[in-house]
Design an enzyme around this catalytic site. Sequence first.
Site, PDB file in Angstrom:
ATOM      1  N   THR B 175       0.874  -1.189   0.000  1.00  0.00           N
ATOM      2  CA  THR B 175       0.000   0.000   0.000  1.00  0.00           C
ATOM      3  C   THR B 175       0.904   1.231   0.000  1.00  0.00           C
ATOM      4  O   THR B 175       1.366   1.648  -1.053  1.00  0.00           O
ATOM      5  CB  THR B 175      -0.960   0.008   1.201  1.00  0.00           C
ATOM      6  OG1 THR B 175      -0.220  -0.118   2.408  1.00  0.00           O
ATOM      7  CG2 THR B 175      -1.961  -1.119   1.095  1.00  0.00           C
ATOM      8  N   LYS B 201       3.952  -7.093   3.915  1.00  0.00           N
ATOM      9  CA  LYS B 201       3.726  -5.685   3.605  1.00  0.00           C
ATOM     10  C   LYS B 201       3.421  -4.961   4.910  1.00  0.00           C
ATOM     11  O   LYS B 201       2.953  -5.565   5.884  1.00  0.00           O
ATOM     12  CB  LYS B 201       2.587  -5.490   2.615  1.00  0.00           C
ATOM     13  CG  LYS B 201       1.196  -5.775   3.110  1.00  0.00           C
ATOM     14  CD  LYS B 201       0.502  -4.700   3.922  1.00  0.00           C
ATOM     15  CE  LYS B 201       0.555  -3.363   3.255  1.00  0.00           C
ATOM     16  NZ  LYS B 201      -0.144  -2.374   4.172  1.00  0.00           N
ATOM     17  N   THR B 212      -0.153  -2.948  11.050  1.00  0.00           N
ATOM     18  CA  THR B 212      -0.971  -3.172   9.844  1.00  0.00           C
ATOM     19  C   THR B 212      -0.102  -3.838   8.894  1.00  0.00           C
ATOM     20  O   THR B 212       0.642  -3.205   8.146  1.00  0.00           O
ATOM     21  CB  THR B 212      -1.410  -1.945   9.095  1.00  0.00           C
ATOM     22  OG1 THR B 212      -2.355  -1.304   9.849  1.00  0.00           O
ATOM     23  CG2 THR B 212      -2.084  -2.280   7.778  1.00  0.00           C
ATOM     24  N   GLU B 291       6.175   4.590   7.490  1.00  0.00           N
ATOM     25  CA  GLU B 291       5.761   5.869   6.912  1.00  0.00           C
ATOM     26  C   GLU B 291       6.573   6.998   7.540  1.00  0.00           C
ATOM     27  O   GLU B 291       6.467   7.264   8.734  1.00  0.00           O
ATOM     28  CB  GLU B 291       4.265   6.077   7.120  1.00  0.00           C
ATOM     29  CG  GLU B 291       3.453   5.132   6.242  1.00  0.00           C
ATOM     30  CD  GLU B 291       1.969   5.105   6.551  1.00  0.00           C
ATOM     31  OE1 GLU B 291       1.239   4.476   5.781  1.00  0.00           O
ATOM     32  OE2 GLU B 291       1.555   5.704   7.561  1.00  0.00           O
ATOM     33  N   ASN B 413      -0.005  10.687   6.067  1.00  0.00           N
ATOM     34  CA  ASN B 413      -1.253  10.275   6.692  1.00  0.00           C
ATOM     35  C   ASN B 413      -2.318  11.349   6.778  1.00  0.00           C
ATOM     36  O   ASN B 413      -3.454  11.065   7.141  1.00  0.00           O
ATOM     37  CB  ASN B 413      -0.969   9.729   8.086  1.00  0.00           C
ATOM     38  CG  ASN B 413      -0.465   8.307   7.988  1.00  0.00           C
ATOM     39  OD1 ASN B 413      -1.181   7.429   7.552  1.00  0.00           O
ATOM     40  ND2 ASN B 413       0.793   8.106   8.348  1.00  0.00           N
ATOM     41  N   THR B 418      -8.395  11.571   0.896  1.00  0.00           N
ATOM     42  CA  THR B 418      -8.895  12.692   0.093  1.00  0.00           C
ATOM     43  C   THR B 418      -7.944  13.044  -1.035  1.00  0.00           C
ATOM     44  O   THR B 418      -6.835  12.555  -1.086  1.00  0.00           O
ATOM     45  CB  THR B 418      -9.121  13.932   0.975  1.00  0.00           C
ATOM     46  OG1 THR B 418      -7.912  14.218   1.680  1.00  0.00           O
ATOM     47  CG2 THR B 418     -10.230  13.686   1.940  1.00  0.00           C
TER      48      THR B 418
END
Lengths: 418, 418
Positions: B175, B201, B212, B291, B413, B418
């Site tokens: 992702t 992942k 996650t 991230e 994040n 959006t």
Amino acid sequence: MTAAPDDWTGGVIPDGVTVALLDGGPEIVADVRLGGVVCGVRPSAHRDPDQPDLALLDVGRPVPAAVVVTTNQVRAAACDLAAAHVAAGPVRAVVANSGNANACTGAAGHRDAAAVVAAAAAALGAAPGEVVPMSTGVIGVPLPADRVVAALPDAAAALATGGAAGERFARAIMTTDTVPKRAAVRVTGPEGQVLVGGVAKGSGMIEPALATMLAVVVTDADLDADACRRVLAAAAGRTFNRISVDACGSTNDTVLLLATGTAGAVDETAVTAGVTAVCAALAAAIVRDGEGVTRVARLRVHGAPDPVAAEAWGRAVATSALFRTALHGGDPNWGRVLAAMGTSSHRFDPDRVAVRFGGVEVCRDGAAVPYDHDAAVAVLRAPTVDIDVDMGLGAAEAALLVGDLSAGYVTINAEYTT
Amino acid sequence: MTAAPDDWTGGVIPDGVTVALLDGGPEIVADVRLGGVVCGVRPSAHRDPDQPDLALLDVGRPVPAAVVVTTNQVRAAACDLAAAHVAAGPVRAVVANSGNANACTGAAGHRDAAAVVAAAAAALGAAPGEVVPMSTGVIGVPLPADRVVAALPDAAAALATGGAAGERFARAIMTTDTVPKRAAVRVTGPEGQVLVGGVAKGSGMIEPALATMLAVVVTDADLDADACRRVLAAAAGRTFNRISVDACGSTNDTVLLLATGTAGAVDETAVTAGVTAVCAALAAAIVRDGEGVTRVARLRVHGAPDPVAAEAWGRAVATSALFRTALHGGDPNWGRVLAAMGTSSHRFDPDRVAVRFGGVEVCRDGAAVPYDHDAAVAVLRAPTVDIDVDMGLGAAEAALLVGDLSAGYVTINAEYTT
């Protein structure tokens, strides 16, 4: 019943009681003298005479008080002394420095805190046990106590009444705060009027129970020490314990309530409403001034089976980095609200949860509902965002105030000591 | 005893056992066929044919397995099916999509997950209960299951052996990952050799128990289902449950172990060492690719009275935003380590704690010691930082791997949907 001014806590004012916001802080209460001077603990204090770093407040005589200090096991020497002095009897004064937390400083830190208290007591003509110390700033660096001690006679001589003195106290306890924080109210009840004024600092290390924050709240209500404890516990529980900036509990958090008694006895629920309103305003000011905060969410979790669960679910959301970055981005990513609550040890049924951003329902029965995406984004991009989570399980609720997580937080905190 | 390759877990390899790193992933095990195709769930998949978003793996016959899924109460439909299928008996295949987590999607989400499983089973000539589904991506958006179902015959036809197919599987589950993550080892013990290969992942929503993350680990060791459970529990407990990027537990975490048995029976401790080494390498890859992560800390808490307390203190540090921003800034702010541990419910004596950054002792007996600040900063500015916390209370320890908190995390994040 009327809502308190600037009330985000979901609390209500009892029938027959009104709470009016006033300008100012603790100095609105008779007999309060306060101020702030430069003592040189905070490095920048050397460079800017308008940046005091030693704050002093005195009510002139020992009065009933209550104090709440951090629950962190790594607790600064000042917290130990503050708790001990208030537990031992009435107190009259507060001495607070910024620039150095005097935490993780071992036995020398305790000696330094005691030396500051002794010097403040001598300067005020008080007993050491009547002085409540507070410290805030960097951890693990010895406090240059000699500088604080040397400045205390001047600090005592400069004590004054009035708003300018109150502002200097507020500025003297600031660390990464960008604005001084003060709040005051007049409470009118069936039995008369009381005043409540407070001052606080805090902008990082802010999380429920407690924030890195210092606060001093003074009322002229006539309360004994037990009543002070009840009033402070009720007020702090709905305010300072329900805010979150970065979920980092501090070593130095202290909230002190002093009751001078000159206004006489007033119904305790009215006093509680006033102290809660002042604490709510100070807590909101802390979150708004939170490190890197650009937006604040008023998060209301309701439909819970009991208040403890409601608070736990709210806290899980308030401390989620993913939720807080979505809040920063103005992103109606309601899945992060559910995912955060799901990590709580309090069980719920995801299929009964509904989520609203402002007036826009985005999730019902745990799943997406069609909604106006632009309207939701508009809600989320405002400076204050109302987020309503209905657990569908009962009648209990909790309200929390949460700051977003921005790149500014990282910048402020990545190089705090270096 | 020799340390495992890329071992940050503090684990040791049993005497007489060696673990050698190999290139590749699950495909190093005989009978594994795998691959990844574009099915169009991930929007970018439409634009880049090298970005597959549907991954398939098949070992050709039902084999013993174990699975660990998220403890989050808000759990995706795929996790429910994965747990149920493995609990019911042997399994042979994995079907995984990226781009949509199919979480918070209600009853339709469960129907969609079942439809994907049925289509995968039909394409492979397997029973639905032999297929383990996984999903990762945005939460709360209905899964376009028809696109997954339509692509499964092609995915099954494209299954292949070899490293290129393994790489396509790894890419298809990414992702916000920036690199595919694979690891493999050969374990040689007194009784023979086994191979272990894995793929994973994960880069956001990473925290202990679990991240996650999705991971599939295949070994040719001959293990029954009970042994699979023991091996996976031991390996995941030291690896995937000891990493933290952002302290946000996910709705979709799944780690699957398949044991094909072709290598015959080998001492279980040797197999555990191999599976742990693969999981450690995958977990480290997840944190390094976290991230916004620019730097990783290997945090070792030792001198603890028991392992549970050691892990709790380590976790308190690993999830502290203040610690992680200091790590980002390369700031030797050891007070934040103590302050974070102090919020734990496990009691300790701050005056017994010592902290080292690399070889530089910065805190002893809970207070600062004179140290070479430049040397400490140099340690902290390296890509990997060893942080050693001695609680002074016992002989137990825990090791965690922690990513720093940077402005990049916020950017990634703040606007994910959006």
